[in-house]
Scaffold this active site. Structure first.
Site, PDB file in Angstrom:
ATOM      1  CG  ASP A 153     -23.898-116.131 -78.269  1.00 23.79           C
ATOM      2  OD1 ASP A 153     -24.178-115.563 -77.194  1.00 23.79           O
ATOM      3  OD2 ASP A 153     -24.625-117.012 -78.755  1.00 23.79           O
TER       4      ASP A 153
HETATM    5  C1  NOJ Z   1     -26.098-116.930 -75.460  1.00 21.22           C
HETATM    6  C2  NOJ Z   1     -27.102-117.079 -76.572  1.00 21.22           C
HETATM    7  O1  NOJ Z   1     -26.619-117.962 -77.554  1.00 21.22           O
HETATM    8  C3  NOJ Z   1     -27.466-115.763 -77.231  1.00 21.22           C
HETATM    9  O2  NOJ Z   1     -28.485-115.994 -78.165  1.00 21.22           O
HETATM   10  C4  NOJ Z   1     -27.866-114.769 -76.193  1.00 21.22           C
HETATM   11  O3  NOJ Z   1     -28.286-113.584 -76.812  1.00 21.22           O
HETATM   12  C5  NOJ Z   1     -26.666-114.532 -75.273  1.00 21.22           C
HETATM   13  N1  NOJ Z   1     -26.314-115.779 -74.617  1.00 21.22           N
HETATM   14  C6  NOJ Z   1     -26.933-113.463 -74.223  1.00 21.22           C
HETATM   15  O4  NOJ Z   1     -27.791-113.932 -73.274  1.00 21.22           O
END
Ligand code: NOJ
Length: 750
Positions: free
Chosen positions: A287
Site C-alpha cells: 500500500d
Molecule cells: C491507500 C489505500 O489504503 C489503498 O487502498 C489505495 O489503493 C492506495 N492508497 C492507492 O490510492
C-alpha cells in the site's frame, strides 16, 4: 504518419496474426519461457525498475516532466498509478515499448472502486444486495469505462472483513461476514478481469488489504490488528483465498500490523500462505508508502532495513516510496538478499504483463463513447434498488401514492458529489441524478428546502423555512446522512449518529405530526436511537452513486421495492462496537429474562453481579437491526425446517428445506438465509455462521420450497493449530429472513 500510429498499426497486424493462430491466452510454458528470456538479459537496473510503482498527480497539467520520461526510457519504472491524462498514458507507454531497453510495457493503475464514471453504490451497499450478479456487473462496467483511459489495473476489490462501523473504510468493505464476502470476491474479480485478461477492457484486480486492515482496534484507521490463527483462517482469509481461486492477478498488503508484524514485511503471509499454500502466481504491491511506514511501526530501523524486510517477505512492487529503488543494489552487495529472489519478484510482474497481452497490445482502446452509457446507468440504478435496505416502515407508509404532496428536506437531497460516496475521483457530479433532479423530471408534487446546507451543518437558521414547507405537505421526505468525506480512508468516527443538527431538525419536523420518511445516504450504519420514534420509515440507500435519484423515486413510489439486506450488524449506539452476529457465546450468554436495565437497579443496591450475563446495562444486548435484516413491500412466512435426515455422515449431503410464502398483497422478494452452529468444538465456535443464501421472488400467496445442501466440508473449521476439520457432534441449523431468526432444527454428525 507519426511513430505512434505506425507502431499501433504494426502491433495490430502482429496481434491479428497471433490471435488467428491461438485461442484466448498464451500457453503457460510460452509465458514462462518469455519470462526467463527477459530475466536472463535484463540489467539489474531494469529489474529493479519493474519493482517500482510510481504515482503522478492526476491534477498535473501541461508537459510530462522530462525526468519521468527518462526514467521510463531507462526501464526504471514498472507501473504507474493515478495517471488519468490519456495523452500522458499514451506517451509513457510509447516510450516504454519503443525506447526502453527491453520494451517492457507499463501497467497503469487507479483506485476504480465502485465505478469509474458511472458510479455504483459504495461496496458496502453492493454487499447489501447479497447479489453476485450486481457485484459482477458493477465491476465489469467499471472496467469497460476505466480501460478506455488506459487503466488496466484497479486497486479493488477490498475484501477486509469489517465488524466496527466506526471504521471509515467499512464503506469500502464487503461487511462482516466471510461467506458473503467470499461470494462477492469472486464476482468482483470476474467482472473486473472479464473472461480474457488480454481483452482491452480487462482490468486486473487487486485483492486488498492483505490482511487484517478491517480489524483495526476501535475502528481507528491504520490501527493494530490482533488476530489469532483460528480467527485469521476462519474469518479474515476466506475472501482472499477465493480471490486467488478466482484468478486475481494482484494482491495489496495492508497498512496495519497483525500480531506485531506489519503486513508489508510479513513473510508468513506473503510467501508461506499466499504463495506456498494458495499457489498465487501473480504479484503483490505494497500500500502507499507502507514499506517506509514500517519505521514508525517500530519494525524497521531505517529505509534500507525496510526494503530488506519487504523484499525478503516476498513483496514484489513498492507503491510510491522508493526503498527498493534506492537500496536493492546495496542489499545484494551485502548479501542480505539474492539475485534469484529478485528474479522471482520481477518474474511475477512480467508474468502478469504477459498474461495481459501487453507486450503485443500495449495501448488502450478508446471506448470513451461508453462512458455513462444508458446500459451502464440502468445497471447502476438496479444496483441501488437491490442494495437499499428498508429498515422501518410503520403502517406501510411506503410506498407512497403517486399524488402524495411531499416536503423534501435535508442536506443530501440534492448533492451530486456527495451521493457518489468515497473513492470516486473520476465520477462527474454533472452526471449525477439526485432525488431532486428526478422528482422534477417526474413531475412529483413537492416543495424542497434543504434545511441544513451540508450534513455537519449545526445551524438552525433554516429550520423555520423547512417547517413551513413541511406543514403544507402530506409526507416529509428527509434525505440526510453523511457527506462522502465522512467515511472512507482515515475517516473514522467515534459517534456515528446523524452528524450536525440533522437530529434536531427531524425532531422539529416531527412536531408537525406529518409522517416522516428518513432516507439515509451514508458510508456506514448510522445510529438512529435518538430519532427512531420520530420517523415512520427508514430507507438506507448507502451512498448510492450516479443513479441514486431515479432509484429512490422508484422505491418510494412503489415502482420497485428496496431489496437489500444488511451486510453488517446495525448498532444502537457506537458504544456497542465492535458488534457482529457470528460472535462467540461466552460462558454467560444473554438470558433475556435475566437482562438488567440500568434504571431498574435500585438506588443504593448492594454490590452484586445482577443479571449475571454478558450485556450492557444501558443499551442491552441487541443491535438495532440484525445482520441480514431488511424489509420489502410485502411479507413472508417461513415454514418449519425440513431435513432429509437428522444425521449426516462423512461424504453425505444433508438437504435443508423450507417453504417460503408471500403472505402480503404484492409480489416481492426475500433473501432466504441459512445459518449453522457447531454446538461444541475442539475450540469454541460462533453462535451461528452464514452457510448459504438464496433470493426468492414470489407473487401474493405463492409458496416455494427453498433447498440448501450441506456437506461435511461446510462444517469444517480451523483450530489454533491451523488444522481444518470438524468433529462429530450436534449442530443447529436456522433458515430465515435474517441472522436473528428463531426457525431452528438440529442434526448430528456421526
Ligand atoms: C491507500 C489505500 O489504503 C489503498 O487502498 C489505495 O489503493 C492506495 N492508497 C492507492 O490510492
Amino acid at each position: 504518419m507519426n511513430n505512434l500510429k505506425q507502431h499501433r498499426i504494426l502491433l495490430c497486424i502482429f496481434s491479428i496474426l497471433i490471435i488467428s493462430c491461438e485461442t484466448h491466452t498464451q500457453p503457460v510454458d510460452e509465458i514462462e519461457t518469455k519470462v526467463n528470456e527477459l530475466l536472463t538479459t535484463m540489467s539489474l537496473d531494469e529489474k529493479i525498475g519493474q519493482l517500482n510503482l510510481r504515482g503522478t498527480s492526476s491534477r498535473v497539467k501541461g508537459e510530462l516532466p522530462d525526468s519521468l520520461k527518462q526514467a521510463v526510457r531507462d526501464g526504471k519504472i514498472g507501473a504507474f498509478l493515478n495517471v488519468t491524462n490519456t495523452a500522458y498514458v499514451d506517451e509513457l507507454q510509447r516510450i516504454a515499448v519503443e525506447e526502453s531497453p527491453h520494451k517492457i510495457p507499463l501497467i497503469f493503475a487507479r483506485d476504480v472502486i465502485h465505478g469509474y464514471k458511472t458510479i455504483f453504490p459504495i461496496p458496502l451497499g453492493i454487499a447489501a444486495s447479497w447479489d453476485t450478479e450486481v457485484a459482477e456487473n458493477s465491476s465489469r462496467i467499471a472496467a469497460i469505462e476505466a480501460s478506455s483511459f488506459g487503466i488496466r489495473w484497479t486497486f479493488a476489490p477490498m475484501l477486509d472483513i469489517a465488524r466496527d462501523s466506526r471504521w471509515g473504510r467499512i464503506a469500502e468493505s464487503p461487511g462482516e461476514d466471510p461467506f458473503l464476502a467470499a461470494k462477492l470476491s469472486e464476482a468482483y474479480i470476474k467482472g473486473f478481469q472479464g473472461k480474457n485478461l488480454k481483452d482491452p477492457t480487462s482490468m486486473i484486480a487487486c485483492a486488498k488489504h492483505f490482511i487484517g486492515y478491517g480489524a483495526a482496534i476501535g475502528g481507528r484507521d491504520y490501527n493494530t490488528a490482533i488476530i489469532n490463527d483460528a480467527l485469521l483462517r476462519n474469518v479474515y482469509l476466506p475472501p482472499f483465498k477465493t480471490a486467488v481461486e478466482a484468478g486475481s492477478q494482484t494482491f495489496m498488503t495492508a497498512f496495519n500490523e497483525m500480531n506485531g508484524i506489519p503486513a508489508s514485511g510479513d513473510k508468513r503471509l506473503l510467501t508461506h500462505i499466499l504463495r506456498d499454500e494458495y499457489n498465487f502466481d501473480g504479484f503483490v504491491v505494497s500500500d502507499w508508502d507502507s514499506v517506509k511506514e514500517m519505521i514508525p511501526h517500530g519494525f524497521a530501523e531505517d529505509l534500507k532495513h525496510a526494503a530488506e524486510i519487504s523484499l525478503n517477505a516476498g513483496l514484489n512492487m513498492e507503491m510510491t516510496s522508493k526503498t527498493f529503488e534506492t537500496y536493492t543494489k546495496t542489499l545484494l552487495d551485502e548479501g542480505k538478499i539474492t539475485i534469484s529472489q529478485i528474479d522471482k519478484l520481477v518474474g511475477d510482474i512480467l508474468r502478469v504483463k504477459l498474461k495481459m497481452g501487453l507486450f503485443e497490445n500495449p495501448y488502450r482502446e478508446d471506448k470513451s463513447s461508453n462512458l455513462y452509457a444508458t446500459a451502464h446507468l440502468e445497471k447502476a440504478k438496479e444496483a441501488v434498488i437491490k442494495s437499499s435496505v428498508l429498515l422501518k416502515n410503520n403502517q406501510n407508509i411506503l410506498p407512497l401514492a403517486a399524488n402524495t404532496k411531499l416536503a423534501v428536506i435535508g442536506p443530501l437531497a440534492n448533492q451530486p458529489r456527495e451521493q457518489l460516496g468515497t473513492w470516486t475521483f473520476d465520477g462527474d457530479g454533472k452526471f449525477t441524478q439526485t432525488p431532486i433532479h428526478t422528482f422534477q423530471s417526474k413531475n412529483v408534487t413537492f416543495n424542497y428546502v434543504e434545511g441544513l446546507s451540508h450534513s455537519r451543518d449545526k445551524s438552525a437558521a433554516n429550520f423555520s423555512k423547512a417547517m413551513s414547507v413541511a406543514k403544507t405537505s402530506d409526507v416529509i421526505i428527509f434525505i440526510g446522512g453523511e457527506e462522502a468525506i465522512l467515511s472512507g480512508e482515515a475517516h473514522s468516527r467515534a459517534d456515528i449518529n446523524l452528524p450536525g443538527a440533522q437530529e434536531d431538525l427531524i425532531k422539529e419536523l416531527a412536531k408537525t405530526g406529518k409522517p416522516i420518511v428518513l432516507i439515509i445516504m451514508a458510508g456506514r450504519p448510522i445510529t438512529v436511537g435518538n430519532i427512531i420514534n420520530d420517523v415512520d420509515a427508514i430507507l438506507m440507500t448507502w451512498h448510492p452513486g450516479t443513479m441514486g435519484g431515479p432509484a429512490i423515486y422508484d422505491m418510494i413510489f412503489g415502482e420497485d421495492e428496496p431489496q437489500g439486506r444488511l451486510p453488517v450488524t446495525w448498532p444502537k449506539m457506537a458504544g456497542q462496537l465492535p458488534l457482529f452476529y457470528n460472535h462467540k457465546n461466552t460462558g454467560r450468554p444473554v438470558i433475556p429474562e435475566e437482562f438488567v436495565q440500568l434504571d431498574s437497579i435500585p438506588i443504593g443496591a448492594w454490590q452484586s453481579s445482577l443479571g449475571n450475563t454478558s450485556h450492557y446495562l444501558d443499551v442491552g444486548y441487541l443491535p438495532q437491526y440484525p445482520f441480514g435484516y431488511g424489509l420489502g413491500y410485502t411479507s413472508f412466512s417461513y415454514g418449519k425446517i425440513n431435513l432429509t435426515d437428522t444425521i449426516i455422515s462423512e461424504n453425505e449431503e444433508l438437504i435443508v428445506s423450507v417453504k417460503v410464502t408471500n403472505t402480503g398483497e404484492r409480489a416481492g422478494s426475500d433473501i432466504v438465509q441459512l445459518y449453522v452452529q457447531d454446538v461444541a468444538g475442539r475450540i469454541t465456535r460462533p453462535v451461528k455462521e452464514l452457510k448459504g443464501f438464496q433470493k426468492v421472488t414470489l407473487q401474493p400467496n405463492e409458496t416455494k420450497t427453498i433447498h440448501f445442501t450441506l456437506t461435511i466440508d461446510d462444517l469444517k473449521y480451523y483450530d489454533n493449530q491451523q488444522q481444518l476439520s470438524v468433529e462429530k457432534g450436534t449442530f443447529n441449523v436456522w433458515v430465515g429472513a435474517h441472522s436473528a431468526t428463531q426457525n431452528r432444527a438440529t442434526f448430528k454428525y456421526e
